[in-house]
Design an enzyme around this catalytic site. Structure first.
Site, PDB file in Angstrom:
ATOM      1  CD1 TRP A   1      11.245  84.444 -71.503  1.00 30.80           C
ATOM      2  CD2 TRP A   1      10.478  85.745 -73.145  1.00 30.80           C
ATOM      3  NE1 TRP A   1      11.678  84.471 -72.434  1.00 30.80           N
ATOM      4  CE2 TRP A   1      11.527  85.076 -73.647  1.00 30.80           C
ATOM      5  CE3 TRP A   1      10.268  86.575 -73.807  1.00 30.80           C
ATOM      6  CZ2 TRP A   1      11.846  85.195 -74.642  1.00 30.80           C
ATOM      7  CZ3 TRP A   1      10.604  86.234 -74.886  1.00 30.80           C
ATOM      8  CH2 TRP A   1      11.665  85.856 -75.784  1.00 30.80           C
TER       9      TRP A   1
ATOM     10  CE1 TYR B   1      15.240  82.502 -67.677  1.00 34.00           C
ATOM     11  CE2 TYR B   1      12.949  81.389 -67.864  1.00 34.00           C
ATOM     12  CZ  TYR B   1      14.255  82.095 -68.149  1.00 34.00           C
ATOM     13  OH  TYR B   1      14.417  81.237 -69.635  1.00 34.00           O
TER      14      TYR B   1
HETATM   15  N1  LIG Z   1       9.424  70.933 -72.104  1.00 33.43           N
HETATM   16  C1  LIG Z   1      10.128  72.157 -72.410  1.00 33.43           C
HETATM   17  N2  LIG Z   1       9.737  73.011 -71.604  1.00 33.43           N
HETATM   18  C2  LIG Z   1      10.474  74.244 -71.647  1.00 33.43           C
HETATM   19  C3  LIG Z   1      11.285  74.578 -72.502  1.00 33.43           C
HETATM   20  C4  LIG Z   1      11.212  73.701 -74.195  1.00 33.43           C
HETATM   21  O1  LIG Z   1      11.753  74.032 -74.972  1.00 33.43           O
HETATM   22  N3  LIG Z   1      10.305  72.387 -73.302  1.00 33.43           N
HETATM   23  N4  LIG Z   1      11.680  76.202 -72.823  1.00 33.43           N
HETATM   24  C5  LIG Z   1      12.249  76.428 -72.091  1.00 33.43           C
HETATM   25  C6  LIG Z   1      12.029  77.994 -72.031  1.00 33.43           C
HETATM   26  S1  LIG Z   1      13.923  77.959 -73.344  1.00 33.43           S
HETATM   27  C7  LIG Z   1      11.464  79.290 -71.527  1.00 33.43           C
HETATM   28  S2  LIG Z   1      12.549  80.297 -72.068  1.00 33.43           S
HETATM   29  C8  LIG Z   1      11.110  78.945 -70.685  1.00 33.43           C
HETATM   30  C9  LIG Z   1       9.342  80.142 -70.342  1.00 33.43           C
HETATM   31  O2  LIG Z   1       9.095  79.713 -69.242  1.00 33.43           O
HETATM   32  P1  LIG Z   1       8.610  81.326 -68.317  1.00 33.43           P
HETATM   33  O3  LIG Z   1       9.095  82.568 -68.725  1.00 33.43           O
HETATM   34  O4  LIG Z   1       8.316  80.964 -66.947  1.00 33.43           O
HETATM   35  O5  LIG Z   1       6.858  81.175 -69.110  1.00 33.43           O
HETATM   36  P2  LIG Z   1       5.890  82.662 -69.255  1.00 33.43           P
HETATM   37  O6  LIG Z   1       4.683  81.502 -69.313  1.00 33.43           O
HETATM   38  O7  LIG Z   1       6.176  83.504 -70.340  1.00 33.43           O
HETATM   39  O8  LIG Z   1       5.895  82.935 -67.932  1.00 33.43           O
HETATM   40  C10 LIG Z   1       5.920  84.160 -67.254  1.00 33.43           C
HETATM   41  C11 LIG Z   1       5.225  84.140 -66.409  1.00 33.43           C
HETATM   42  O9  LIG Z   1       5.520  85.871 -66.096  1.00 33.43           O
HETATM   43  C12 LIG Z   1       3.767  86.715 -65.467  1.00 33.43           C
HETATM   44  N5  LIG Z   1       3.972  88.198 -65.780  1.00 33.43           N
HETATM   45  C13 LIG Z   1       3.126  88.405 -67.158  1.00 33.43           C
HETATM   46  N6  LIG Z   1       3.242  90.007 -66.759  1.00 33.43           N
HETATM   47  C14 LIG Z   1       3.762  89.962 -65.539  1.00 33.43           C
HETATM   48  C15 LIG Z   1       3.628  91.325 -64.279  1.00 33.43           C
HETATM   49  O10 LIG Z   1       4.149  92.012 -65.059  1.00 33.43           O
HETATM   50  N7  LIG Z   1       4.736  91.068 -63.462  1.00 33.43           N
HETATM   51  C16 LIG Z   1       4.174  89.362 -62.831  1.00 33.43           C
HETATM   52  N8  LIG Z   1       4.629  89.536 -61.523  1.00 33.43           N
HETATM   53  N9  LIG Z   1       3.602  88.555 -63.819  1.00 33.43           N
HETATM   54  C17 LIG Z   1       4.247  88.443 -65.400  1.00 33.43           C
HETATM   55  C18 LIG Z   1       2.818  85.552 -66.388  1.00 33.43           C
HETATM   56  O11 LIG Z   1       1.112  85.374 -66.388  1.00 33.43           O
HETATM   57  C19 LIG Z   1       3.123  84.672 -67.098  1.00 33.43           C
HETATM   58  O12 LIG Z   1       2.615  83.179 -65.747  1.00 33.43           O
HETATM   59  O13 LIG Z   1      10.096  77.584 -70.540  1.00 33.43           O
HETATM   60  C20 LIG Z   1      11.002  76.699 -70.815  1.00 33.43           C
HETATM   61  N10 LIG Z   1       9.881  75.246 -70.706  1.00 33.43           N
HETATM   62  N1  LIG Z   2       5.594  82.065 -80.923  1.00 34.53           N
HETATM   63  C1  LIG Z   2       6.422  81.836 -79.638  1.00 34.53           C
HETATM   64  N2  LIG Z   2       8.076  82.296 -80.283  1.00 34.53           N
HETATM   65  C2  LIG Z   2       9.056  81.343 -79.084  1.00 34.53           C
HETATM   66  C3  LIG Z   2       8.749  81.785 -78.009  1.00 34.53           C
HETATM   67  C4  LIG Z   2       7.305  80.931 -77.730  1.00 34.53           C
HETATM   68  O1  LIG Z   2       6.840  80.786 -76.558  1.00 34.53           O
HETATM   69  N3  LIG Z   2       6.757  81.256 -78.402  1.00 34.53           N
HETATM   70  N4  LIG Z   2       9.199  81.446 -77.266  1.00 34.53           N
HETATM   71  C5  LIG Z   2      10.821  82.150 -77.206  1.00 34.53           C
HETATM   72  C6  LIG Z   2      12.245  81.473 -76.243  1.00 34.53           C
HETATM   73  S1  LIG Z   2      11.872  81.716 -74.746  1.00 34.53           S
HETATM   74  C7  LIG Z   2      13.213  80.674 -76.990  1.00 34.53           C
HETATM   75  S2  LIG Z   2      14.420  80.092 -75.701  1.00 34.53           S
HETATM   76  C8  LIG Z   2      13.050  80.284 -78.803  1.00 34.53           C
HETATM   77  C9  LIG Z   2      13.807  78.854 -78.584  1.00 34.53           C
HETATM   78  O2  LIG Z   2      14.001  79.077 -79.792  1.00 34.53           O
HETATM   79  P1  LIG Z   2      14.722  77.122 -80.230  1.00 34.53           P
HETATM   80  O3  LIG Z   2      15.068  76.728 -79.272  1.00 34.53           O
HETATM   81  O4  LIG Z   2      14.988  76.953 -81.703  1.00 34.53           O
HETATM   82  O5  LIG Z   2      12.496  76.910 -80.540  1.00 34.53           O
HETATM   83  P2  LIG Z   2      12.250  74.877 -80.694  1.00 34.53           P
HETATM   84  O6  LIG Z   2      10.968  75.088 -80.790  1.00 34.53           O
HETATM   85  O7  LIG Z   2      11.906  74.710 -78.948  1.00 34.53           O
HETATM   86  O8  LIG Z   2      12.822  74.294 -81.503  1.00 34.53           O
HETATM   87  C10 LIG Z   2      13.173  74.013 -82.627  1.00 34.53           C
HETATM   88  C11 LIG Z   2      13.088  73.011 -83.330  1.00 34.53           C
HETATM   89  O9  LIG Z   2      13.668  72.585 -82.684  1.00 34.53           O
HETATM   90  C12 LIG Z   2      13.721  70.910 -82.721  1.00 34.53           C
HETATM   91  N5  LIG Z   2      14.493  69.841 -82.210  1.00 34.53           N
HETATM   92  C13 LIG Z   2      14.287  69.574 -81.271  1.00 34.53           C
HETATM   93  N6  LIG Z   2      15.010  68.515 -80.696  1.00 34.53           N
HETATM   94  C14 LIG Z   2      15.738  68.387 -81.604  1.00 34.53           C
HETATM   95  C15 LIG Z   2      17.372  68.198 -81.579  1.00 34.53           C
HETATM   96  O10 LIG Z   2      18.039  67.341 -80.701  1.00 34.53           O
HETATM   97  N7  LIG Z   2      18.213  67.830 -83.584  1.00 34.53           N
HETATM   98  C16 LIG Z   2      17.576  68.064 -84.001  1.00 34.53           C
HETATM   99  N8  LIG Z   2      18.285  68.811 -84.952  1.00 34.53           N
HETATM  100  N9  LIG Z   2      16.334  69.893 -83.800  1.00 34.53           N
HETATM  101  C17 LIG Z   2      15.347  69.700 -82.707  1.00 34.53           C
HETATM  102  C18 LIG Z   2      12.124  70.782 -82.420  1.00 34.53           C
HETATM  103  O11 LIG Z   2      11.073  69.688 -83.694  1.00 34.53           O
HETATM  104  C19 LIG Z   2      12.007  72.185 -82.890  1.00 34.53           C
HETATM  105  O12 LIG Z   2      10.577  72.359 -83.386  1.00 34.53           O
HETATM  106  O13 LIG Z   2      11.733  80.516 -78.894  1.00 34.53           O
HETATM  107  C20 LIG Z   2      11.326  81.702 -78.510  1.00 34.53           C
HETATM  108  N10 LIG Z   2       9.898  82.255 -79.455  1.00 34.53           N
HETATM  109 MO   LIG Z   3      13.338  80.543 -73.998  1.00 33.98          MO
END
Ligand SMILES: Nc1nc2c(c(=O)[nH]1)N[C@H]1C(S)=C(S)[C@@H](COP(=O)(O)OP(=O)(O)OC[C@H]3O[C@@H](n4cnc5c(=O)[nH]c(N)nc54)[C@H](O)[C@@H]3O)O[C@H]1N2
Ligand SMILES: Nc1nc2c(c(=O)[nH]1)N[C@H]1C(S)=C(S)[C@@H](COP(=O)(O)OP(=O)(O)OC[C@H]3O[C@@H](n4cnc5c(=O)[nH]c(N)nc54)[C@H](O)[C@@H]3O)O[C@H]1N2
Ligand SMILES: [Mo]
Length: 751
Positions: free
Chosen positions: A114, A112
């Site tokens: 991005w 998994y």
């Molecule tokens: N506590 C907490 N944890 C969370 C979340 C949260 O809200 N709270 N959000 C979750 C969510 S929604 C998500 S989507 C995940 C995101 O988690 P990830 O998608 O695992 O995070 P990234 O840092 O985007 O990891 C992508 C990796 O791919 C590498 N990469 C980039 N380009 C390439 C390429 O071309 N080839 C290869 N081999 N590698 C490459 C980058 O250097 C990076 O290390 O985190 C989750 N974790």
């Molecule tokens: N700049 C930037 N943008 C991103 C990403 C990034 O890494 N960087 N990641 C992308 C990815 S993979 C994803 S999945 C999306 C995630 O998109 P979201 O899940 O919508 O975003 P988050 O920033 O995880 O959370 C938004 C807000 O929800 C609030 N929150 C937390 N828990 C609760 C709750 O129980 N109730 C309510 N009402 N609010 C709560 C927190 O205050 C938080 O700031 O964002 C995307 N956008």
């Molecule tokens: Mo995500």
């Protein structure tokens, strides 16, 4: 790429938007905004330093202990650098040993993450295709983003959540023209809309919200942080994890005051009666009235009543951030938001109903006609085992154990080899200290990565991968109306190779060269994928430039924007529910689901209910009195580019939002270094004392690189040393990152 290394400027695309890149002598000098983007993201500014950072992996590297007979612990060992051929030989031999000894069911390739934008060099597609070409792998279902919603919402609306998200949300224009009240659970934060998977060229979320407010649309942000919505929006401060209680109370007022749309419920929904008896307290003796909810969620009962009346009286759109389902019982606020919208009777009306993901990524709310294509075929996977993506550590911990998942009782496979490309589990997974133990179990872990991330450091075999700037590709997202030729801007850094080249090397050694590559070089694949795309577009009446012209022009804007009323399935369903039924068993919106009831899950019964999470302010203790939410970082995408950002002075540890009263009670002043901790782990952070967060709640964004194992506290502030690794419920088994209690203390010693 210019062969002579002269200074040049070209445009490239990324998950955080298109940007101009200035190069000279094989180096990226600067990254600058793309002229067509009205509100460019600042994220690309970190690209030049990150691409040339000394944390780039220079050569293939193999863990010493692993080479010496698979000894020692991952992450606590050093690496030996080897020439490509030798490293590929060793990796291929081991993959072969494992597939022959245990079968392909012992290979986890969910991988998994991005990774990067670009249609061909998409790391997940590459690793999946490679593993399929050698007999298959254990895959994963869903995402950390919306895994829980992906399980629950098909039961409610009868369509998969991803198509609901990307094809059936109303456009910003429709909301602007019709919505009178915008109720945003978790806010709509343009900081998150900076990114969109595959690319976003015109950043316009912030300007739409500005237009909403200028027009006088009432915008209410409901959640723990004021900053989740722009200034000018009202803020109803809500305890994290308690949204369902508030939604139930709003629903209660609608029934009590005769404001529920009975005709809509009768014609378009099923199961309202059973839900109503729970809502009104007939089935359990507990009316879900505003006074009941106030104790749980912290909102004022009178305010709840006023809001319910306003929602019934005006055209109201309820939006729900993805964060709400990234916590224990995350199914409930998602299901309940649909029920509340159904009770308002506005589902399928322009500007009304319920929307998911506005602001979560920049593409949601844009209105483009569909244009498919340019996806690397992944081949068939002979292995049918799939785990819910966020249950990865449980899978490693409990091979052979049965678990519940959305009505099924599958077994965890016995994983001996992990292959990760394009993701950073030591950024994204919960309870990282516990993961570290589970991670020791497989015999071999292989990672393709450009940088020495925490995950790369915890692998046995590490292959240095190129970044998108070191290879050519096509940039295109179905949620965007631009098409990019992404030129190779600089030569590969160090000895890095494209994922495709790495997998070609392995496939050849494993007798799968033809199956994996079909005899094509990367350039031929790109040409073929583009030709197919060109043809599809032409069949839809779109005249695209040929590849040579696109290469010369660098980018084009496609005439994909649609105008006029949205064609969501909700609108069709509303117009004629018999002719356009939903894909649910009843053909209607399922307020009560016999299917879910039939699963017999106490943690997700047959209709939405209030179920408190195990860790929230309602269970706060003297040891862990504060709720921790861990949102997405504003300065980057997840953990990407962090190496460069962390270099600026005082940038790390990451800022922790904390309320002035909570800070004062702990002797913490703004900008003080603090320790954030619970029984699972500890990290450092820099206090950001602000009244814009609810008292009792702290917020620490994700994305700081996880430090070395064994350190008493994660130095840069990775919140996942604190978060809880449990499924949202037996139904969704999504990630529960937002379910965590912590304590914060001022750090007195030097860190
Ligand atoms: N506590 C907490 N944890 C969370 C979340 C949260 O809200 N709270 N959000 C979750 C969510 S929604 C998500 S989507 C995940 C995101 O988690 P990830 O998608 O695992 O995070 P990234 O840092 O985007 O990891 C992508 C990796 O791919 C590498 N990469 C980039 N380009 C390439 C390429 O071309 N080839 C290869 N081999 N590698 C490459 C980058 O250097 C990076 O290390 O985190 C989750 N974790
Ligand atoms: N700049 C930037 N943008 C991103 C990403 C990034 O890494 N960087 N990641 C992308 C990815 S993979 C994803 S999945 C999306 C995630 O998109 P979201 O899940 O919508 O975003 P988050 O920033 O995880 O959370 C938004 C807000 O929800 C609030 N929150 C937390 N828990 C609760 C709750 O129980 N109730 C309510 N009402 N609010 C709560 C927190 O205050 C938080 O700031 O964002 C995307 N956008
Ligand atoms: Mo995500």
């Amino acid at each position: 790429m210019t062969q002579d290394g002269k200074r040049q400027i070209r445009v490239t695309s990324s998950h955080w938007g298109a940007f101009e890149v200035e190069t000279e002598g094989g180096r990226i000098l600067s990254a600058r905004p793309f002229s067509e983007d009205p509100a460019p993201s600042a994220i690309p500014a970190a690209v030049p330093a990150a691409v040339h950072h000394d944390s780039r992996i220079a050569r293939p590297s193999i863990r010493k202990g692993w080479l010496n007979g698979r000894q020692g612990r991952r992450g606590e060992d050093s690496f030996v650098e080897l020439p490509w051929d030798e490293a590929l030989d060793i990796a291929a031999q081991d993959i072969d040993r494992i597939r022959k000894t245990y079968g392909n069911e012992a290979i986890f390739g969910g991988s998994y993450g991005w990774s990067s934008a670009g249609r061909f060099h998409h790391a997940q597609s590459q690793v999946h295709r490679f593993l399929n070409s050698i007999g298959g792998y254990v895959a994963s279902f869903g995402s950390y983003s919306t895994g829980c919603a992906q399980s629950i919402m098909p039961h409610v609306f009868g369509t998969d959540f991803i198509s609901l998200l990307y094809q059936h949300q109303q456009s910003w224009q429709t909301l602007h023209d019709h919505t009178e009240t915008l109720v945003m659970f978790g806010g709509i934060n343009s900081k998150n809309a900076q990114v969109s998977m595959g690319g976003i060229t015109r950043h316009d979320t912030a300007s739409w919200l500005e237009r909403f407010r200028a027009k006088g649309i009432y915008c209410l942000n409901i959640g723990p942080q004021r900053g989740d919505a722009p200034e000018g929006c009202d803020w109803l401060a809500l305890r994290p994890g308690s949204d369902t209680a508030l939604m139930l109370a709003l629903a209660y007022v609608l029934v009590q005051e005769g404001l529920a749309d009975e005709a809509f419920l009768a014609r378009y929904c099923t199961g309202f009666d059973r839900f109503r008896s729970y809502l009104m307290g007939e089935s359990d003796g507990c009316p879900k009235d505003p006074e009941w909810a106030a104790v749980l969620c912290g909102a004022d009962p009178q305010q709840i009543r006023i809001l319910a009346r306003r929602m019934a009286r005006t055209r109201t759109l309820i939006t729900v951030a993805w964060s709400l389902q990234r916590g224990e019982h995350g199914e409930q606020p998602y299901w309940m938001s649909a029920v509340l919208a159904a009770m308002l009777g506005q589902i399928g009306l322009p500007g009304g109903g319920v929307g998911y993901g506005y602001g979560a990524i920049g593409g949601v709310g844009k209105s483009f006609r569909a244009l498919q294509g340019m996806t690397l075929p992944q081949l068939d996977n002979p292995v049918k085992t799939v785990i819910p993506v966020a249950r990865m550590a449980d899978m490693l911990r409990f091979p052979g154990a049965r678990y519940d998942f959305n009505g099924q009782q599958p077994c965890y496979p016995d994983i001996r080899l992990i292959y990760w490309a394009g993701g950073n589990p030591y950024h994204h997974h919960q309870d990282l200290n516990a993961l570290h133990e589970a991670w020791q179990r497989p015999e071999t872990i292989i990672v393709n990565e450009p940088w020495w991330t925490a995950t790369a450091k915890r692998a046995d075999i590490v292959f240095p991968a190129t970044t998108p700037y070191e290879r050519e590709d096509i940039g295109r997202s179905s949620m965007d109306d631009y098409l990019f030729y992404m030129p190779q801007l600089i030569p590969a850094v160090g000895e890095a190779r494209d994922d495709y080249a790495i997998f070609c090397g392995l496939a050849e050694r494993l007798g799968a060269a033809e199956r994996f590559s079909e005899g094509r070089m990367a350039a031929a694949w790109i040409a073929d994928l583009y030709a197919e795309f060109h043809q599809t577009a032409q069949a839809q009446g779109l005249d695209l430039p040929d590849l040579a012209t696109l290469k010369a022009r660098n980018w084009v804007r496609l005439p994909l924007a649609t105008e006029g009323p949205d064609t969501t399935f909700f609108a069709r369903f509303r117009a004629d529910p018999e002719a356009s039924p939903l894909g649910t068993p009843s053909g209607r919106i399922e307020i009560f689901s016999d299917t879910i009831e039939g699963f017999g899950y106490a943690d997700c019964p047959g209709h939405p209910v209030w179920l408190p999470p195990s860790e929230w302010l309602g269970t706060a203790t003297a040891q862990t009195p504060l709720h921790l939410v861990s949102p997405q970082p504003g300065d980057k995408l997840h953990s990407q580019l962090e190496c460069a950002l962390a270099d600026s002075e005082d940038a790390r540890p990451v800022a922790l939002m904390i309320h002035p009263e909570d800070a004062a009670a702990r002797g913490i002043a703004d900008r003080d270094l603090v320790r954030v901790f619970n029984s699972r782990g500890a990290c450092h952070a820099r206090a950001r004392v602000t009244p814009d967060i609810l008292r009792g709640v702290t917020a620490l964004p994700t994305g700081a690189w996880h430090g070395d194992p064994g350190s008493a506290a994660d130095a840069d502030g990775n919140p996942n040393v604190l978060t809880k690794d449990v499924g949202t419920s037996k139904l969704g088994q999504g990630c529960s990152a937002h379910t965590a209690l912590v304590e914060v203390a001022r750090l007195t010693q030097a860190r």
